[in-house]
Scaffold this active site. Sequence first.
Site, PDB file in Angstrom:
ATOM      1  N   SER A   5       0.810  -1.214   0.000  1.00  0.00           N
ATOM      2  CA  SER A   5       0.000   0.000   0.000  1.00  0.00           C
ATOM      3  C   SER A   5       0.854   1.279   0.000  1.00  0.00           C
ATOM      4  O   SER A   5       1.660   1.488  -0.895  1.00  0.00           O
ATOM      5  CB  SER A   5      -0.950  -0.030   1.202  1.00  0.00           C
ATOM      6  OG  SER A   5      -1.919   0.976   1.134  1.00  0.00           O
ATOM      7  N   PRO A 537      -2.865   4.062  23.503  1.00  0.00           N
ATOM      8  CA  PRO A 537      -1.670   3.222  23.424  1.00  0.00           C
ATOM      9  C   PRO A 537      -1.588   2.546  22.064  1.00  0.00           C
ATOM     10  O   PRO A 537      -2.611   2.185  21.463  1.00  0.00           O
ATOM     11  CB  PRO A 537      -1.889   2.187  24.535  1.00  0.00           C
ATOM     12  CG  PRO A 537      -3.379   2.114  24.701  1.00  0.00           C
ATOM     13  CD  PRO A 537      -3.889   3.504  24.407  1.00  0.00           C
ATOM     14  N   SER A 538      -0.380   2.390  21.561  1.00  0.00           N
ATOM     15  CA  SER A 538      -0.177   1.699  20.287  1.00  0.00           C
ATOM     16  C   SER A 538      -0.537   0.225  20.440  1.00  0.00           C
ATOM     17  O   SER A 538      -0.423  -0.354  21.533  1.00  0.00           O
ATOM     18  CB  SER A 538       1.289   1.828  19.852  1.00  0.00           C
ATOM     19  OG  SER A 538       1.581   0.945  18.795  1.00  0.00           O
ATOM     20  N   GLY A 539      -0.952  -0.390  19.352  1.00  0.00           N
ATOM     21  CA  GLY A 539      -1.252  -1.815  19.385  1.00  0.00           C
ATOM     22  C   GLY A 539      -0.037  -2.684  19.142  1.00  0.00           C
ATOM     23  O   GLY A 539      -0.104  -3.909  19.303  1.00  0.00           O
ATOM     24  N   THR A 540       1.093  -2.081  18.767  1.00  0.00           N
ATOM     25  CA  THR A 540       2.257  -2.879  18.372  1.00  0.00           C
ATOM     26  C   THR A 540       3.548  -2.538  19.104  1.00  0.00           C
ATOM     27  O   THR A 540       4.490  -3.329  19.096  1.00  0.00           O
ATOM     28  CB  THR A 540       2.510  -2.724  16.858  1.00  0.00           C
ATOM     29  OG1 THR A 540       2.680  -1.328  16.554  1.00  0.00           O
ATOM     30  CG2 THR A 540       1.339  -3.278  16.059  1.00  0.00           C
TER      31      THR A 540
END
Length: 564
Positions: A5, A537-540
């Site tokens: 992408s 919060p980031s997921g990773t």
Amino acid sequence: MTTASHNPEEDNGIKIADADGGMLCSEWESYATPLANASTASEFLKLLHRLCKDLGVSSSSSTNHCDSKRNKMVVHFGRDTRPHSLHLSSLAMHAALIVGATVIDHGECTTPQLHHAVMTSNSSRLPTLLRSWHSSLLGVSGGGAGTESGYFDRIVGAYISLIQTAASPNQTSVLKSSKKRKIVVDCACGVGGPKINIINYLLQKICSLTTIENNGKEPIADPVILQPVNLPGDGPLNFKCGADYVQKNGIPPKLYKPKRGNDHQILQTDNILYMASLDGDADRIVFHYQSNNQHEKLFRLLDGDKIAVLVSAFLQTELNAMSEIVTEVNNLRSGVVQTAYANGSSTSYLKDVVKSEVVVAKTGVKYVHAVAKEKFDIGTYFESNGHGTILFGSRFYRIMEKAKAFFEKHNLNSGGNNISNYSLKEARARTAYHRLSFLPILVNQSVGDALSDLLLVDAILHLKQWSLVDWDKIYNDMPSKQLTVRVKDRSLIKIDQRDESKVLLPSDFQPALNAIIQSASKSSRNKSPPSRAFARPSGTEDVVRVYAEAPTKSDADILALRAG
């Protein structure tokens, strides 16, 4: 679909379309992830056999060949222009052949084209309006279901049909723009470039046609002129160009020198450069313009929020006009799905001016798409990054069938303009019916599509007789600031799943943030709309992302720093 992408050229990955053409459902994501992460072939086969056992399907490829009662698997493949996409796509096709599937290779195509091919190939799932569409203008037999020609037949044919409605009921020729519409399309050096060339070819072909009613002197439509730049090979994919780069940085794209031919002679109108930027696989689009006046350099971005407002306002206008005659239209639930990152000014405009219902969903296109489909009969969503579409539900199609029968019964559905026996209200309702019936054909019903969204936006602007400058003036974005804060353990921060702008744990976090926001609002000279901020919060990775809005840029910067 083999693509990464909007990411750098050296990255790659896959996107999977489900049988309805939409994104892979979340249940199957949990099946696909372990398979994708298997480190060896033997591990992969063990997982595959276990999955087949759990799902109650045979893991033998011979079953697919021998059982005549089962439909044979058909898998569509496409790829972007990355140099390694061909090899990766070939491996995937080889695997599909091994397990007995029929493979359809679309070659280099946009991600939305692949989704569209799957959707139209399974035509039994489609409403009659979508299944029966055929544009005589382009001469594609049977609509070309599952093919690139069928895709362009639909979006270009519906676009032309839509802009033809610009003529008022008593006019005998197409409404022409006072100045020819020109848009330079930054294709991110990706697959969208060759497809823009195809659209241009088809638009020129249609312009060469003339109508008998106008004695062969007038074109049947007044389409936009598109100038593709940053084509494949002109520069690195997505590097300093494309929708993601322009939207995140708020600056114009770099225009690379063409690999073939002479330098660009960039199209401008009154010293203003009107542009659109696609991403690498053409599922995102943002618009922008810049003034090349020697005394003032101006750059303005019109992102997904602006697109959502434009589209929603147009839909509301047409629905209101049609409801004057077809009262069942009032039963349709139309609205917009946004995320917490949508600019506050766009939300206020939608609620206060457009009078549109707005629902906030979790961040991520799979979430907003699902909510738009579930909550509304006509659900519009465009993320700020420019990925979005309009989804039309079953009730919409039922009411459109009733409207069609009504107009035919009252002789209001003919293609001619001789409606002197009917009121302007009835004539306007008929026009609204036609416009609304063209939209599900023009707008990709499977996924966000930069090419169809490009034509949709131009058609609406043409019908309004607006430029990008006029569109930009409908409201001013609230200044905003995003920043990232590193933390030791992001899992300690829990957000409300129904409203991800609210922090539940630690329990003292949200009250403290609310106090900071309240203080910022009081200190701002302009308190409408109010300041806001949230943290997610980031997921990773162990970071927290902070977003802040305030009446001025300096206030937004200060609020983000205090919130972080």
